[in-house]
Design a protein around this motif. Structure first.
Motif: not given
Ligand code: DGJ
Length: 685
Positions: A330, A360-361, A405, A437, A470, A472, A474, A520, A522-523, A539, A542, A598
């Motif tokens: 990321w 990741d993404d 991810w 987002r 992972k 996620d 968001n 995860c 967004s963290g 996670w 962020d 990272e």
């Molecule tokens: C939010 C995550 O917390 C980041 O580590 C990363 O994976 C992004 N999303 C990717 O879009």
């Protein structure tokens, strides 16, 4: 026997190794009241603590003061009505919302039943007390479950509300637990924050009225945490009385302490009643999520260690899974990668002995930025010819594992999935749903939606040698409405979403038992015990900048074992706050958690690169002690503004490790002495 009932005194007694919990029956109507929770006591004839001889007495002793009785009695599971003006755990939409709950029956049994569809503690070495309360008018029954464990000072509580009547009932509040305490000059501790600023400890004197941490965002959230603690004002890290309440749940919650006119505290924990309702047809029941209660006579550190042991032994599945060091793409390249770039990152990882590369993404659909393709979980073969399989095989030759991810709960308006099934996105009929987002939330209350997303992600996982995921998430839930329920039952949607999420993750961990799952949001927006039931690590934030991270990790360690905390050395200057922090410090701060990088290792200076082998070696040596040992917070940078120190001691006290970080120094000061804790006095370390 850790659970007993004293018939003469009409007191239930629950013992953990170092604490006792008492509740008992009062009056001829058999109200269930809270008697005592604290350090272990030898006797259970402590019913006098209910102070039933004081006015207003129980209603049978003074029927003219029934309302006053309701206003002050320490109900074990308070229901709305009758004069209980404090926060209820139970309320219905019918009959003015009132319920009167009286003792009906109880049983004690070994072990602990699972809670259907919900994450919950488990274990062999535990016993459970079930007390059934009943409202004679509506025939609602509440089954209170209390479990005590032989090896940890934790008591879990939950409630199952059953409609024993002949008409449907709508619950408008069904919380998990209430704890009634005499105010002992309490401070209230909660965790609060925001994106990149999660889990900051907030401690203030308990004031009159209600003070709460809560979430109405559909996730446990960055802003507050499903937890509260009450502690004596004088309590510190290693001394003083502390009560903790932690919620094993990942959606809307209320964690509230209420100080009343009599200087009594009612602390409640459960699904937030705002916007919540649940239809119970005759014979149906509603199971609340579980709360985990701790009482520590050894300060905040004692509370933390009790929770750490409890989560490691009785909640987190996969705790014993290997936690590989990883390199995450990321902050190294965001969406800007192809096969060769990733392979190059893999080669860098291999060069230093980093064990796992996480893609990741950006590897799926037509995802070049955050604005498209969520829901289209197919590898972008233009970026990755031969797919993840080809990449995974090449990485394997280098001795590096492959991780990936995903954000399975989401749908982009610009996606094939949305074009085919716009109704899969949560939306309120007649309203344009709110984007966040650039994405919508999938309606996970619907089986066909869950199946659609699961089929896609499981196909990806089967297609390549993937050993880590992972997961996620968001954005918060906004347009909480599902066509699968009638309008009158939309109050169920937010909780049904969480149940749908749990079902999806349960399928994943069942079908792919060897994969290490890291959650995860967004963290750390959903860093909670519910998610830890599915993924042994999360996670944390962020914000991996080392100085800010000290504060975030201190708050996280208040409840969670260090083994749960994803902690990476990130790029510098920090992409989040711009701070320049030495590479060595970034490594030191990540050491106690699940370690990774990272950033692009190639872009480090030769001096920094030369430090990597030492960091990895330190992690191999010290990581197991941090992750499995007893943890002591020796100094808090948040409090002293200058330095931070955390230490861990193995369970057999044969080894210990201390991580010290000096953030600021003062001119012409001599070095300081750090007082260690938890060591064997006669041993030499
Ligand atoms: C939010 C995550 O917390 C980041 O580590 C990363 O994976 C992004 N999303 C990717 O879009």
């Amino acid at each position: 026997m850790p659970i007993s009932y004293n018939e003469q005194e009409r007191i239930f007694r629950l013992d953990t190794p170092r604490t006792t919990y008492l509740c008992g029956l009062a009056g001829s109507e058999n109200f269930l009241g809270h008697v005592y929770y604290g350090p272990r006591v030898p006797d259970d004839n402590m019913g006098y603590l209910l102070r039933l001889e004081e006015r207003p007495f129980t209603p049978d002793g003074n029927p003219g003061e029934r309302a006053s009785f309701y206003d002050c009695f320490p109900f074990e599971y308070p229901a709305w009505g009758g004069g209980n003006f404090r926060q209820p755990c139970l309320r219905t939409a019918q009959g003015g919302g009132s319920c009167e709950l009286f003792y009906d029956s109880h049983r004690v049994f070994p072990g602990k039943p699972p809670l259907e569809g919900l994450p919950a503690a488990y274990g062999e070495n535990c016993s459970t007390l079930e007390i059934v309360l009943r409202d004679p008018v509506s025939d609602i029954k509440v089954h209170l479950l209390y479990t005590v464990f032989e090896d940890v000072d934790v008591i879990t509580r939950s409630a199952r509300v059953e409609n024993g009547g002949s008409a449907a009932v709508d619950l408008t509040a069904a919380l998990s637990a209430s704890l009634e305490l005499d105010n002992e000059d309490f401070d209230l501790i909660t965790l609060h924050g925001s994106w990149a600023r999660e889990q900051t400890i907030d401690r203030r004197p308990l004031a009159s009225g209600k003070q709460a941490a809560f979430s109405l965002r559909g996730i446990s959230s960055h802003q507050f945490h499903p937890f509260l603690a009450l502690c004596e004002h004088s309590a510190a890290q290693e001394h003083g009385l502390v009560y903790g309440m932690s919620f094993i749940y990942s959606g809307n919650f209320l964690a509230q302490a209420e100080l009343d006119q009599f200087n009594k505290v009612r602390a409640v924990l459960g699904i937030h009643p705002d916007g919540f309702s649940w239809r119970l047809e005759p014979g149906a029941s509603f199971q609340t999520p579980e709360a985990a209660l701790v009482c520590s006579g050894e300060g905040l550190g004692g509370m933390s260690r009790a929770y750490h042991d409890f989560f490691r032994r009785h909640l987190i599945r996969g705790q014993s899974k290997r936690r590989p060091t990883l390199l995450n793409s990321w902050e190294a390249c965001y969406f800007d990668f192809d096969h060769d770039r990733l392979l190059h990152l893999g080669q860098e990882a291999a060069k230093y002995g980093v064990e796992l590369l996480v893609v990741d993404d950006g590897w799926f659909g037509r995802r070049e930025d955050a604005n498209s393709s969520l829901g289209d979980w197919r590898v972008n073969e233009e970026k990755l010819p031969g797919g993840l399989k080809h990449l995974g095989e090449e990485l394997a030759e280098l001795g590096v594992d492959l991780g990936v991810w995903m954000e399975p709960e989401m749908i982009s308006p610009d996606s094939e999935l949305y074009r085919a099934h716009p109704d899969y996105a949560m939306a309120i009929p007649g309203r344009t749903p709110s984007l966040a987002r650039d994405q919508y939330v999938l309606d996970l209350t619907r089986r066909e939606v869950r199946d659609c997303v699961y089929e896609q992600i499981s196909a990806v996982l089967r297609s390549a040698p993937i050993s880590y995921v992972k997961w996620d998430m968001n954005r918060p839930l906004t347009d909480v409405y599902s066509p699968s329920l009638p309008r009158s039952r939309q109050g169920e949607t937010a909780h049904r979403y969480v149940l749908g999420l749990y079902e999806l993750q349960e399928r994943l961990v069942t079908d792919f038992p060897d994969i290490l799952l890291e959650n995860c949001c967004s963290g750390g927006g959903r860093f909670d015990p519910g998610m830890l039931y599915y993924s042994p690590q999360i996670w944390t934030s962020d914000n991996a900048e080392a100085v800010d991270r000290l504060v975030i990790q201190e708050g996280t360690s208040l409840i969670y074992p260090l083994s749960a905390m994803g902690a990476h050395v990130a790029a510098c200057p920090s992409h989040v706050n711009g701070r320049i922090t030495p590479f060595q410090v970034r490594g030191r701060v990540s050491l106690p958690g699940c370690f990774g990088y990272e950033l692009d290792l190639d872009k480090l200076s030769p001096e920094e690169q030369a430090l990597i082998p030492g960091q990895l070696e330190e992690y191999r040596r010290c990581g197991p002690i941090f992750r499995g040992g007893d943890c002591y917070r020796l100094a808090s940078y948040r409090e002293n503004g200058a330095y931070d120190a955390i230490m861990a001691v193995t369970k057999d006290k044969s080894a210990a490790v201390v991580s010290f970080v000096q953030v600021r120094s003062r001119a012409y000061r001599r070095s300081l002495r750090l007082k260690l804790a938890g060591l064997e006095e006669s041993a030499l370390y």
